[in-house]
Design a protein around this motif. Structure first.
Motif, mmCIF file in Angstrom:
data_model
loop_
_atom_site.group_PDB
_atom_site.id
_atom_site.type_symbol
_atom_site.label_atom_id
_atom_site.label_comp_id
_atom_site.label_asym_id
_atom_site.label_seq_id
_atom_site.Cartn_x
_atom_site.Cartn_y
_atom_site.Cartn_z
ATOM 1 N N SER A 114 -59.587 57.342 56.648
ATOM 2 C CA SER A 114 -58.194 57.560 57.043
ATOM 3 C C SER A 114 -57.416 58.348 55.989
ATOM 4 O O SER A 114 -56.396 58.966 56.305
ATOM 5 C CB SER A 114 -57.511 56.213 57.289
ATOM 6 N N LEU A 152 -63.695 52.823 56.327
ATOM 7 C CA LEU A 152 -62.657 53.208 57.288
ATOM 8 C C LEU A 152 -61.363 53.596 56.575
ATOM 9 O O LEU A 152 -60.672 54.541 56.986
ATOM 10 C CB LEU A 152 -62.408 52.060 58.270
ATOM 11 N N ALA A 153 -61.031 52.886 55.511
ATOM 12 C CA ALA A 153 -59.817 53.239 54.746
ATOM 13 C C ALA A 153 -59.982 54.598 54.073
ATOM 14 O O ALA A 153 -59.046 55.409 54.044
ATOM 15 C CB ALA A 153 -59.539 52.161 53.705
ATOM 16 N N GLY A 160 -56.873 57.756 50.043
ATOM 17 C CA GLY A 160 -57.816 56.889 50.748
ATOM 18 C C GLY A 160 -58.434 55.867 49.826
ATOM 19 O O GLY A 160 -58.630 54.703 50.206
ATOM 20 N N HIS A 187 -67.340 62.110 56.750
ATOM 21 C CA HIS A 187 -66.212 63.019 56.980
ATOM 22 C C HIS A 187 -66.685 64.453 57.224
ATOM 23 O O HIS A 187 -66.078 65.181 58.019
ATOM 24 C CB HIS A 187 -65.293 62.984 55.762
#
Length: 292
Positions: free
Chosen positions: A184, A180-181, A219, A106
């Motif tokens: 997001s 990925l979760a 997340g 990130h």
């Protein structure tokens, strides 16, 4: 003198209400869900109330015998408890392994971020069966880990055909979903909040605990829900890495449906998994409301 007939003006078409437009747009996905999900689930529910003969033939009747025998069986109750416990442990382990990677991803940018994203997504392009066979080559008694440990003169531990192998394999397989979760849900993580905390005198550890962790909680909740559902319903990896010695709900459903041909018991266990999915979703919704 010819008389002229008045031609009524055509009525303007009334616009559809927003609700009607929304229902019209949702109609295709509702039909797909009804045919592909609700109808099979209804058939499973109906089958769970039937009885099975010794030959595997179904008895067309409505009976609670299968449900009472399944819920009254100590082995089944232990199986459900073990499946929930193992899935929760795998979920927590996957979160601990994935969180630093997702946080670094990130905060990275440019070409390096693209390369890291490709590395995270690449395993999803490979079948779980292939990845499980890859872990068999690594964890077997003649595999990579055993050979490396053997080189230093130590006896390698047994990493396959037990719960350890299942946990290792499933954790690695679920890590891309968790990363990925997490990514997001990292949208609320603003670097200025960390800078403000550090400026006000908070230590990096306190900043992580009081600022970063709460902001990334949505997340984490989404990733935990996704990984728990995938872990408790996984069949291939526990079957191959467990070698028939690790009993979980998904493997038991396969054995009941394919080996013993007891379809009512398999349907009952499938409905129990659906109930667990619903409970996990309810807990996720409640946790999300508290976080928000």
């Amino acid at each position: 003198m010819m008389s002229t007939l008045a031609v009524p003006a055509p009525r303007a078409a009334r616009p559809m209400s927003p609700t009607a437009v929304a229902m019209l747009l949702l109609l295709p996905i509702a039909l797909v869900n009804a045919v592909g999900f609700l109808w099979p689930v209804f058939n499973l529910l109906r089958m769970s109330f039937k009885e099975s003969q010794a030959t595997g033939a179904l008895v067309e009747t409505f009976s609670l015998t299968t449900w009472s025998s399944v819920l009254g069986d100590s082995f089944t109750l232990e199986l459900i408890g073990n499946s929930i416990g193992v899935s929760l442990f795998i979920t927590v382990l996957t979160l601990l392994c994935s969180y630093p990677i997702a946080l670094y991803l990130h905060r990275s940018s440019g070409l390096w971020r693209t390369i890291l994203l490709v590395l995270v997504i690449a395993p999803l392009l490979t079948s779980a069966v292939v990845r499980t066979y890859g872990w068999i080559a690594i964890l077997s008694s003649q595999g990579l880990i055993a050979n490396v440990i053997g080189l230093v003169g130590l006896t390698p531990p047994r990493l396959m055909f037990n719960l350890t192998g299942v946990i290792i394999g499933l954790t690695e397989i679920l890590m891309p979903y968790m990363i990925l979760a997490l990514l997001s849900g990292f949208g609320r993580l603003d670097p200025r909040c960390e800078e403000a905390a550090l400026t006000l005198g908070a230590t990096p550890l306190k900043t992580f605990w009081r600022v970063v962790l709460p902001l990334t909680a949505p997340g984490m909740a989404l990733g935990c829900l996704l990984c728990f559902v995938l872990a408790i319903s996984s069949f291939v990896t526990p079957k191959l890495l467990g070698g028939g010695r690790v009993f979980l709900l998904a493997t038991e459903i396969y054995d009941q449906a394919i080996v013993t041909l007891n379809w009512p018991v398999a349907a009952t266990l499938s409905m129990i998994i659906l109930v667990l999915f619903g409970a996990a979703l309810a807990l996720y919704t409640r946790a999300l409301r508290r976080i928000a």
